[in-house]
Scaffold this motif. Structure first.
Motif, mmCIF file in Angstrom:
data_model
loop_
_atom_site.group_PDB
_atom_site.id
_atom_site.type_symbol
_atom_site.label_atom_id
_atom_site.label_comp_id
_atom_site.label_asym_id
_atom_site.label_seq_id
_atom_site.Cartn_x
_atom_site.Cartn_y
_atom_site.Cartn_z
ATOM 1 N N THR A 110 32.856 34.172 -55.866
ATOM 2 C CA THR A 110 31.934 33.083 -56.208
ATOM 3 C C THR A 110 30.707 33.638 -56.928
ATOM 4 O OG1 THR A 110 32.618 31.786 -54.283
ATOM 5 C CG2 THR A 110 30.512 31.208 -55.305
ATOM 6 N N PRO A 111 30.368 33.096 -58.095
ATOM 7 C CA PRO A 111 29.156 33.551 -58.795
ATOM 8 C C PRO A 111 27.914 33.281 -57.956
ATOM 9 C CG PRO A 111 30.586 32.327 -60.287
ATOM 10 C CD PRO A 111 31.137 32.126 -58.891
ATOM 11 N N LEU A 112 27.009 34.229 -57.923
ATOM 12 C CA LEU A 112 25.776 34.066 -57.159
ATOM 13 C C LEU A 112 24.998 32.847 -57.627
ATOM 14 C CD1 LEU A 112 23.505 34.897 -55.240
ATOM 15 C CD2 LEU A 112 22.721 36.518 -56.982
ATOM 16 N N ILE A 113 24.979 32.607 -58.932
ATOM 17 C CA ILE A 113 24.210 31.488 -59.461
ATOM 18 C C ILE A 113 24.698 30.161 -58.888
ATOM 19 C CG2 ILE A 113 25.634 31.142 -61.517
ATOM 20 C CD1 ILE A 113 21.773 30.986 -61.319
ATOM 21 N N ASN A 114 26.018 30.054 -58.631
ATOM 22 C CA ASN A 114 26.568 28.835 -58.032
ATOM 23 C C ASN A 114 26.045 28.641 -56.615
ATOM 24 O OD1 ASN A 114 28.004 28.776 -60.383
ATOM 25 N ND2 ASN A 114 30.042 28.708 -59.436
ATOM 26 N N LEU A 115 26.010 29.752 -55.872
ATOM 27 C CA LEU A 115 25.495 29.698 -54.500
ATOM 28 C C LEU A 115 24.019 29.315 -54.501
ATOM 29 C CD1 LEU A 115 25.632 30.177 -51.451
ATOM 30 C CD2 LEU A 115 25.327 32.618 -51.885
ATOM 31 N N LEU A 116 23.251 29.920 -55.381
ATOM 32 C CA LEU A 116 21.819 29.618 -55.450
ATOM 33 C C LEU A 116 21.573 28.155 -55.810
ATOM 34 C CD1 LEU A 116 20.515 32.821 -57.283
ATOM 35 C CD2 LEU A 116 20.212 32.228 -54.870
ATOM 36 N N GLN A 117 22.351 27.628 -56.714
ATOM 37 C CA GLN A 117 22.192 26.229 -57.116
ATOM 38 C C GLN A 117 22.474 25.292 -55.944
ATOM 39 O OE1 GLN A 117 24.911 26.204 -60.436
ATOM 40 N NE2 GLN A 117 23.296 26.607 -61.952
ATOM 41 N N GLU A 118 23.518 25.598 -55.180
ATOM 42 C CA GLU A 118 23.861 24.764 -54.022
ATOM 43 C C GLU A 118 22.792 24.864 -52.946
ATOM 44 O OE1 GLU A 118 26.382 22.631 -53.284
ATOM 45 O OE2 GLU A 118 27.072 22.777 -55.355
ATOM 46 N N MET A 119 22.308 26.081 -52.693
ATOM 47 C CA MET A 119 21.258 26.274 -51.693
ATOM 48 C C MET A 119 20.002 25.490 -52.063
ATOM 49 S SD MET A 119 21.475 30.298 -50.575
ATOM 50 C CE MET A 119 22.513 30.787 -49.174
ATOM 51 N N ASN A 120 19.673 25.504 -53.330
ATOM 52 C CA ASN A 120 18.481 24.789 -53.783
ATOM 53 C C ASN A 120 18.676 23.277 -53.709
ATOM 54 O OD1 ASN A 120 15.824 24.634 -55.220
ATOM 55 N ND2 ASN A 120 17.092 23.681 -56.792
ATOM 56 N N ALA A 121 19.851 22.805 -54.096
ATOM 57 C CA ALA A 121 20.109 21.365 -54.138
ATOM 58 C C ALA A 121 20.254 20.763 -52.748
ATOM 59 C CB ALA A 121 21.368 21.092 -54.966
ATOM 60 N N LYS A 122 20.873 21.510 -51.831
ATOM 61 C CA LYS A 122 21.186 20.956 -50.511
ATOM 62 C C LYS A 122 20.344 21.547 -49.383
ATOM 63 C CE LYS A 122 25.905 19.912 -51.950
ATOM 64 N NZ LYS A 122 27.353 20.158 -51.734
ATOM 65 N N ILE A 145 20.413 37.725 -49.811
ATOM 66 C CA ILE A 145 20.087 37.592 -51.235
ATOM 67 C C ILE A 145 18.771 38.312 -51.551
ATOM 68 C CG2 ILE A 145 19.547 35.958 -53.085
ATOM 69 C CD1 ILE A 145 21.366 33.941 -51.593
ATOM 70 N N SER A 146 17.804 38.191 -50.668
ATOM 71 C CA SER A 146 16.511 38.864 -50.867
ATOM 72 C C SER A 146 16.678 40.377 -50.905
ATOM 73 C CB SER A 146 15.536 38.471 -49.756
ATOM 74 O OG SER A 146 15.263 37.088 -49.789
ATOM 75 N N ARG A 147 17.495 40.912 -49.988
ATOM 76 C CA ARG A 147 17.700 42.363 -49.958
ATOM 77 C C ARG A 147 18.409 42.845 -51.231
ATOM 78 N NH1 ARG A 147 17.987 41.411 -44.383
ATOM 79 N NH2 ARG A 147 20.169 40.788 -44.469
ATOM 80 N N TRP A 148 19.371 42.044 -51.679
ATOM 81 C CA TRP A 148 20.073 42.398 -52.922
ATOM 82 C C TRP A 148 19.118 42.375 -54.109
ATOM 83 C CZ3 TRP A 148 20.827 39.425 -57.347
ATOM 84 C CH2 TRP A 148 21.676 39.980 -58.309
ATOM 85 N N LEU A 149 18.290 41.338 -54.182
ATOM 86 C CA LEU A 149 17.334 41.227 -55.287
ATOM 87 C C LEU A 149 16.389 42.428 -55.333
ATOM 88 C CD1 LEU A 149 16.384 37.434 -55.152
ATOM 89 C CD2 LEU A 149 17.447 38.630 -57.092
ATOM 90 N N PHE A 150 15.897 42.832 -54.163
ATOM 91 C CA PHE A 150 14.967 43.962 -54.125
ATOM 92 C C PHE A 150 15.669 45.241 -54.571
ATOM 93 C CE2 PHE A 150 12.681 47.410 -51.894
ATOM 94 C CZ PHE A 150 11.430 47.241 -52.492
ATOM 95 N N SER A 166 30.513 39.178 -53.868
ATOM 96 C CA SER A 166 30.965 40.525 -53.489
ATOM 97 C C SER A 166 29.868 41.569 -53.704
ATOM 98 C CB SER A 166 32.216 40.911 -54.286
ATOM 99 O OG SER A 166 31.954 40.839 -55.679
ATOM 100 N N ASP A 167 28.990 41.335 -54.678
ATOM 101 C CA ASP A 167 27.889 42.268 -54.929
ATOM 102 C C ASP A 167 26.850 42.219 -53.816
ATOM 103 O OD1 ASP A 167 28.860 43.105 -57.500
ATOM 104 O OD2 ASP A 167 28.175 41.189 -58.306
ATOM 105 N N LEU A 168 26.747 41.069 -53.170
ATOM 106 C CA LEU A 168 25.755 40.882 -52.119
ATOM 107 C C LEU A 168 26.238 41.378 -50.755
ATOM 108 C CD1 LEU A 168 24.769 38.917 -54.402
ATOM 109 C CD2 LEU A 168 23.933 37.441 -52.577
ATOM 110 N N MET A 169 27.543 41.381 -50.543
ATOM 111 C CA MET A 169 28.082 41.675 -49.218
ATOM 112 C C MET A 169 27.641 43.023 -48.643
ATOM 113 S SD MET A 169 31.864 39.888 -49.533
ATOM 114 C CE MET A 169 32.384 40.313 -47.860
ATOM 115 N N PRO A 170 27.507 44.079 -49.435
ATOM 116 C CA PRO A 170 27.020 45.358 -48.870
ATOM 117 C C PRO A 170 25.588 45.280 -48.345
ATOM 118 C CG PRO A 170 28.134 45.725 -50.964
ATOM 119 C CD PRO A 170 27.934 44.247 -50.843
ATOM 120 N N HIS A 171 24.869 44.214 -48.715
ATOM 121 C CA HIS A 171 23.471 44.080 -48.305
ATOM 122 C C HIS A 171 23.299 43.187 -47.076
ATOM 123 C CE1 HIS A 171 22.009 46.095 -51.977
ATOM 124 N NE2 HIS A 171 23.027 45.495 -52.559
ATOM 125 N N ILE A 172 24.406 42.769 -46.469
ATOM 126 C CA ILE A 172 24.319 42.005 -45.224
ATOM 127 C C ILE A 172 23.791 42.934 -44.131
ATOM 128 C CG2 ILE A 172 25.633 40.783 -43.442
ATOM 129 C CD1 ILE A 172 27.569 39.884 -45.638
#
Length: 235
Positions: A110-122, A145-150, A166-172
């Motif tokens: 899943t593209p991160l941008i899709n997740l961010l859009q859903e989080m913002n909308a809902k 997401i914050s840890r990945w961004l940093f 998948s890029d974010l999962m190592p930052h859980i």
């Protein structure tokens, strides 16, 4: 009707409900029923101290009256308390339908941008990650997401349009920091599960995911966060 009469009516109904739950037809004291139910019922565990006190008050009203007039008249708050316990014991609030909603799920592609859009909308902060078979394998949160961004910012590599879950999962931070619960779980049981699992993991759970029977391969019916059950938490 006086508060004493209201109190006694509720007390007697509660005592009968306790006896029915325990399958008791013979006489047993109210305190004995409480002791037997503590290990079986989350509502009784929650209110056990109140219940013992209410039992003592009942004895004062019923057995120590003169001329049929109770020597103790409960406060309105006390009547409301026993009414509330009776209601919760007979029909406890459950996680479904209280926390039921369409859960937005993602997979590793899943593209991160899709997740961010859903989080913002809902306006939600956590999303379950499913494998190819639709089974829950992890939960991703705004903290992840914050840890990945940093991390990306330090390397000057931020590209929201290219990033995937998948890029974010190592930052859980704490993997597997969630649990699944059946739809018929009461809010009191959910609070107990939250405390127990958090203690086992030595970390506050991110969330509890609701399915029909608490199985990871079942359709997700809702999510319970600590904010949802904060008022029911007790050590």
């Amino acid at each position: 009707m006086t508060n004493a009469q209201k109190f006694l009516d509720c007390y007697n109904e509660l005592d009968k409900a306790f006896a029915k739950t325990l399958g008791q037809s013979e006489y047993a004291s109210f305190s004995q029923r409480i002791k037997e139910l503590i290990g079986k019922n989350s509502v009784v565990r929650r209110y056990k101290d109140d219940l013992y006190q209410l039992g003592n008050l009942r004895n004062a009203i019923a057995h120590q009256s003169k001329g049929g007039i109770p020597i103790a008249e409960p406060y309105q708050e006390t009547v409301e308390l026993i009414e509330s316990i009776l209601k919760e014991f007979k029909n406890p609030k459950r996680v479904i339908p209280d926390f039921q909603f369409d859960v937005f799920c993602v997979n590793s592609d899943t593209p991160l941008i899709n997740l961010l859009q859903e989080m913002n909308a809902k306006d939600f902060s956590q999303a379950p990650i499913l494998d190819a078979g639709g089974k829950v394998i992890e939960v991703i949160s705004t903290n992840t997401i914050s840890r990945w961004l940093f991390s990306e910012y330090k390397n000057q590599l931020i590209d929201l349009t290219a990033a995937k879950v998948s890029d974010l999962m190592p930052h859980i931070e704490n993997t597997g920091n969630y649990t699944l619960i059946p739809r018929n779980t009461t809010v009191y049981e959910a609070a107990e599960i939250y405390l127990k699992k958090s203690k086992e993991k030595k970390s506050q759970l991110d969330c509890m995911i609701i399915t029909q029977n608490g199985k990871p391969s079942e359709k997700l019916m809702g999510i319970v966060s600590i904010e949802d059950i904060a008022e029911y938490l007790m050590e």
